[in-house]
Motif scaffolding. Structure first.
Motif, PDB file in Angstrom:
ATOM      1  N   ASN A 103     -14.814   3.011  -0.638  1.00  0.00           N
ATOM      2  CA  ASN A 103     -14.080   3.676  -1.709  1.00  0.00           C
ATOM      3  C   ASN A 103     -13.056   2.767  -2.389  1.00  0.00           C
ATOM      4  O   ASN A 103     -12.276   3.222  -3.227  1.00  0.00           O
ATOM      5  CB  ASN A 103     -13.342   4.895  -1.144  1.00  0.00           C
ATOM      6  CG  ASN A 103     -14.276   6.031  -0.768  1.00  0.00           C
ATOM      7  OD1 ASN A 103     -14.650   6.846  -1.603  1.00  0.00           O
ATOM      8  ND2 ASN A 103     -14.660   6.063   0.493  1.00  0.00           N
ATOM      9  N   LYS A 104     -13.040   1.467  -2.037  1.00  0.00           N
ATOM     10  CA  LYS A 104     -11.961   0.603  -2.522  1.00  0.00           C
ATOM     11  C   LYS A 104     -11.932   0.464  -4.039  1.00  0.00           C
ATOM     12  O   LYS A 104     -10.881   0.177  -4.616  1.00  0.00           O
ATOM     13  CB  LYS A 104     -12.035  -0.769  -1.857  1.00  0.00           C
ATOM     14  CG  LYS A 104     -13.240  -1.599  -2.231  1.00  0.00           C
ATOM     15  CD  LYS A 104     -13.205  -2.937  -1.495  1.00  0.00           C
ATOM     16  CE  LYS A 104     -14.383  -3.822  -1.891  1.00  0.00           C
ATOM     17  NZ  LYS A 104     -14.355  -5.116  -1.179  1.00  0.00           N
ATOM     18  N   HIS A 105     -13.084   0.680  -4.684  1.00  0.00           N
ATOM     19  CA  HIS A 105     -13.107   0.595  -6.149  1.00  0.00           C
ATOM     20  C   HIS A 105     -12.291   1.714  -6.799  1.00  0.00           C
ATOM     21  O   HIS A 105     -11.979   1.644  -7.994  1.00  0.00           O
ATOM     22  CB  HIS A 105     -14.555   0.677  -6.651  1.00  0.00           C
ATOM     23  CG  HIS A 105     -15.243   1.973  -6.323  1.00  0.00           C
ATOM     24  ND1 HIS A 105     -15.710   2.261  -5.046  1.00  0.00           N
ATOM     25  CD2 HIS A 105     -15.523   3.058  -7.088  1.00  0.00           C
ATOM     26  CE1 HIS A 105     -16.261   3.461  -5.054  1.00  0.00           C
ATOM     27  NE2 HIS A 105     -16.158   3.966  -6.274  1.00  0.00           N
ATOM     28  N   SER A 124      -3.370   3.011  -2.449  1.00  0.00           N
ATOM     29  CA  SER A 124      -4.548   2.730  -1.628  1.00  0.00           C
ATOM     30  C   SER A 124      -4.624   3.565  -0.357  1.00  0.00           C
ATOM     31  O   SER A 124      -5.708   3.720   0.212  1.00  0.00           O
ATOM     32  CB  SER A 124      -4.568   1.244  -1.260  1.00  0.00           C
ATOM     33  OG  SER A 124      -3.322   0.859  -0.716  1.00  0.00           O
ATOM     34  N   HIS A 150      -6.860  -9.188   1.972  1.00  0.00           N
ATOM     35  CA  HIS A 150      -6.868  -7.924   1.236  1.00  0.00           C
ATOM     36  C   HIS A 150      -5.606  -7.789   0.393  1.00  0.00           C
ATOM     37  O   HIS A 150      -5.649  -7.293  -0.735  1.00  0.00           O
ATOM     38  CB  HIS A 150      -6.974  -6.744   2.210  1.00  0.00           C
ATOM     39  CG  HIS A 150      -8.207  -6.769   3.046  1.00  0.00           C
ATOM     40  ND1 HIS A 150      -9.450  -7.089   2.549  1.00  0.00           N
ATOM     41  CD2 HIS A 150      -8.393  -6.513   4.375  1.00  0.00           C
ATOM     42  CE1 HIS A 150     -10.347  -7.020   3.513  1.00  0.00           C
ATOM     43  NE2 HIS A 150      -9.734  -6.674   4.628  1.00  0.00           N
ATOM     44  N   LYS A 205      -5.312  -7.408  -3.825  1.00  0.00           N
ATOM     45  CA  LYS A 205      -4.612  -6.330  -4.535  1.00  0.00           C
ATOM     46  C   LYS A 205      -3.526  -6.868  -5.452  1.00  0.00           C
ATOM     47  O   LYS A 205      -3.357  -6.383  -6.587  1.00  0.00           O
ATOM     48  CB  LYS A 205      -4.042  -5.335  -3.518  1.00  0.00           C
ATOM     49  CG  LYS A 205      -5.103  -4.425  -2.910  1.00  0.00           C
ATOM     50  CD  LYS A 205      -4.548  -3.516  -1.829  1.00  0.00           C
ATOM     51  CE  LYS A 205      -4.516  -4.177  -0.494  1.00  0.00           C
ATOM     52  NZ  LYS A 205      -4.365  -3.231   0.631  1.00  0.00           N
ATOM     53  N   ASP A 253       0.831  -1.202   0.000  1.00  0.00           N
ATOM     54  CA  ASP A 253       0.000   0.000   0.000  1.00  0.00           C
ATOM     55  C   ASP A 253       0.865   1.252   0.000  1.00  0.00           C
ATOM     56  O   ASP A 253       1.659   1.480   0.911  1.00  0.00           O
ATOM     57  CB  ASP A 253      -0.917  -0.009   1.218  1.00  0.00           C
ATOM     58  CG  ASP A 253      -1.869  -1.192   1.190  1.00  0.00           C
ATOM     59  OD1 ASP A 253      -2.731  -1.221   0.307  1.00  0.00           O
ATOM     60  OD2 ASP A 253      -1.728  -2.092   2.042  1.00  0.00           O
ATOM     61  N   SER A 284      -1.089  -5.164   5.485  1.00  0.00           N
ATOM     62  CA  SER A 284      -2.469  -5.511   5.152  1.00  0.00           C
ATOM     63  C   SER A 284      -2.801  -6.929   5.601  1.00  0.00           C
ATOM     64  O   SER A 284      -1.930  -7.793   5.656  1.00  0.00           O
ATOM     65  CB  SER A 284      -2.696  -5.422   3.638  1.00  0.00           C
ATOM     66  OG  SER A 284      -2.779  -4.106   3.202  1.00  0.00           O
ATOM     67  N   MET A 297      -9.213   2.459  -5.944  1.00  0.00           N
ATOM     68  CA  MET A 297      -7.782   2.160  -5.876  1.00  0.00           C
ATOM     69  C   MET A 297      -7.185   2.052  -7.280  1.00  0.00           C
ATOM     70  O   MET A 297      -7.794   1.502  -8.182  1.00  0.00           O
ATOM     71  CB  MET A 297      -7.529   0.842  -5.129  1.00  0.00           C
ATOM     72  CG  MET A 297      -7.596   0.955  -3.637  1.00  0.00           C
ATOM     73  SD  MET A 297      -6.963  -0.542  -2.816  1.00  0.00           S
ATOM     74  CE  MET A 297      -8.083  -1.784  -3.422  1.00  0.00           C
ATOM     75  N   ARG A 314     -13.587   3.642   4.473  1.00  0.00           N
ATOM     76  CA  ARG A 314     -12.554   3.423   3.459  1.00  0.00           C
ATOM     77  C   ARG A 314     -12.959   2.323   2.482  1.00  0.00           C
ATOM     78  O   ARG A 314     -12.717   2.431   1.283  1.00  0.00           O
ATOM     79  CB  ARG A 314     -11.226   3.081   4.130  1.00  0.00           C
ATOM     80  CG  ARG A 314     -10.710   4.179   5.041  1.00  0.00           C
ATOM     81  CD  ARG A 314      -9.237   4.042   5.318  1.00  0.00           C
ATOM     82  NE  ARG A 314      -8.444   4.361   4.148  1.00  0.00           N
ATOM     83  CZ  ARG A 314      -7.124   4.348   4.121  1.00  0.00           C
ATOM     84  NH1 ARG A 314      -6.447   4.016   5.195  1.00  0.00           N
ATOM     85  NH2 ARG A 314      -6.473   4.661   3.022  1.00  0.00           N
ATOM     86  N   ARG A 315     -13.565   1.254   3.002  1.00  0.00           N
ATOM     87  CA  ARG A 315     -13.949   0.137   2.128  1.00  0.00           C
ATOM     88  C   ARG A 315     -14.924   0.578   1.049  1.00  0.00           C
ATOM     89  O   ARG A 315     -14.911   0.059  -0.065  1.00  0.00           O
ATOM     90  CB  ARG A 315     -14.585  -0.983   2.957  1.00  0.00           C
ATOM     91  CG  ARG A 315     -13.618  -1.723   3.877  1.00  0.00           C
ATOM     92  CD  ARG A 315     -14.284  -2.961   4.459  1.00  0.00           C
ATOM     93  NE  ARG A 315     -13.512  -3.500   5.563  1.00  0.00           N
ATOM     94  CZ  ARG A 315     -13.872  -3.458   6.833  1.00  0.00           C
ATOM     95  NH1 ARG A 315     -15.037  -2.880   7.175  1.00  0.00           N
ATOM     96  NH2 ARG A 315     -13.111  -3.988   7.774  1.00  0.00           N
TER      97      ARG A 315
END
Length: 234
Positions: free
Chosen positions: A88-90, A17, A122, A126, A11, A118, A92, A85-86
């Motif tokens: 908004n993960k799309h 991220s 997760h 990634k 990250d 992480s 990244m 935060r999750r």
């Protein structure tokens, strides 16, 4: 230093991220009495494993409340901030040049691993999503595997052991002061990286103060330096 392997944080080094959902997380905390902005969140927590992150966040919540948080309040705060935060993960994105840095590392004949704070699930997601797997699998290591997260050296020492490379011959690429401290504690050379969107003013100085021997603005600069260092030993 003779480089025998490169250990990448994920990250902020490979995947951009750390900045994702950062403002939403800060707003979530502000609604609960905190006065932290995005840069304060980065300064306090970037690079830390969830257990340490949670413990320090809940301790600070006690200061906000003027009393220790109940277990229910602690869970609501931590999980709610993570959920912010999750959502908004799309958003990244890969850090520009990250794949090319791995390709250069491979061409130089250097083994690689990813050593991240992480959670493993997760991290794996990634690594697969952004096509790093062909370069580093099976050497994708989460701090879930070790007793202590960064800034302790455990995850880097574990990665070096799995690669079969002595720690003093491992180069670490890190974006967080806590990650830099972990690499230094492992006896490794650490290069700081500023290519993530979360690297606000003063970040370079914090990486240097933590022990990074060099700090780079982007992956192109990392690639050039890696090639130059390896050519010195031909």
């Amino acid at each position: 230093m003779t480089i025998g392997a490169v250990l990448f944080d994920c990250d902020g080094v490979l995947v951009d991220s750390e900045v994702v959902g950062l403002e939403d997380s800060a707003e979530f905390l502000r609604q609960r009495g905190f006065d932290w902005g995005p840069s304060e969140l980065i300064r306090r927590f970037t690079g830390k494993r969830d257990d340490r992150f949670r413990a320090e966040l809940i301790e600070a919540y006690g200061d906000v409340l003027g009393r220790p948080a109940t277990e229910a309040e602690a869970d609501e705060l931590f999980e709610g901030m993570l959920e912010a935060r999750r959502l908004n993960k799309h958003k990244m994105q890969i850090v520009e040049g990250a794949i090319e840095t791995m390709a250069v590392t491979q061409r130089l004949g250097l083994p690689m691993a990813v050593a991240s704070s992480s959670r493993q699930e997760h991290l794996d997601s990634k690594i697969d999503r952004f096509r790093f797997a062909a370069f580093v699998r099976p050497h994708v290591y989460s701090a879930d595997r070790v007793a202590h997260g960064k800034p302790a050296p455990d995850i880097f020492l574990h990665s070096a052991e799995q690669l079969g490379i002595a720690p003093q011959n491992c180069l670490v690429l890190e974006d967080s002061p806590y990650g830099v401290m972990a690499g230094v504690a492992a006896g490794m050379e650490v290069w700081g990286f500023l290519g993530g969107g979360h690297c606000f003013d003063g970040h370079s100085e914090r990486l240097s103060a933590a022990g990074a021997v060099k700090v780079f603005d982007d992956h192109f600069a990392v690639q050039q330096e890696l090639i130059a260092v390896m050519e010195e030993h031909i």
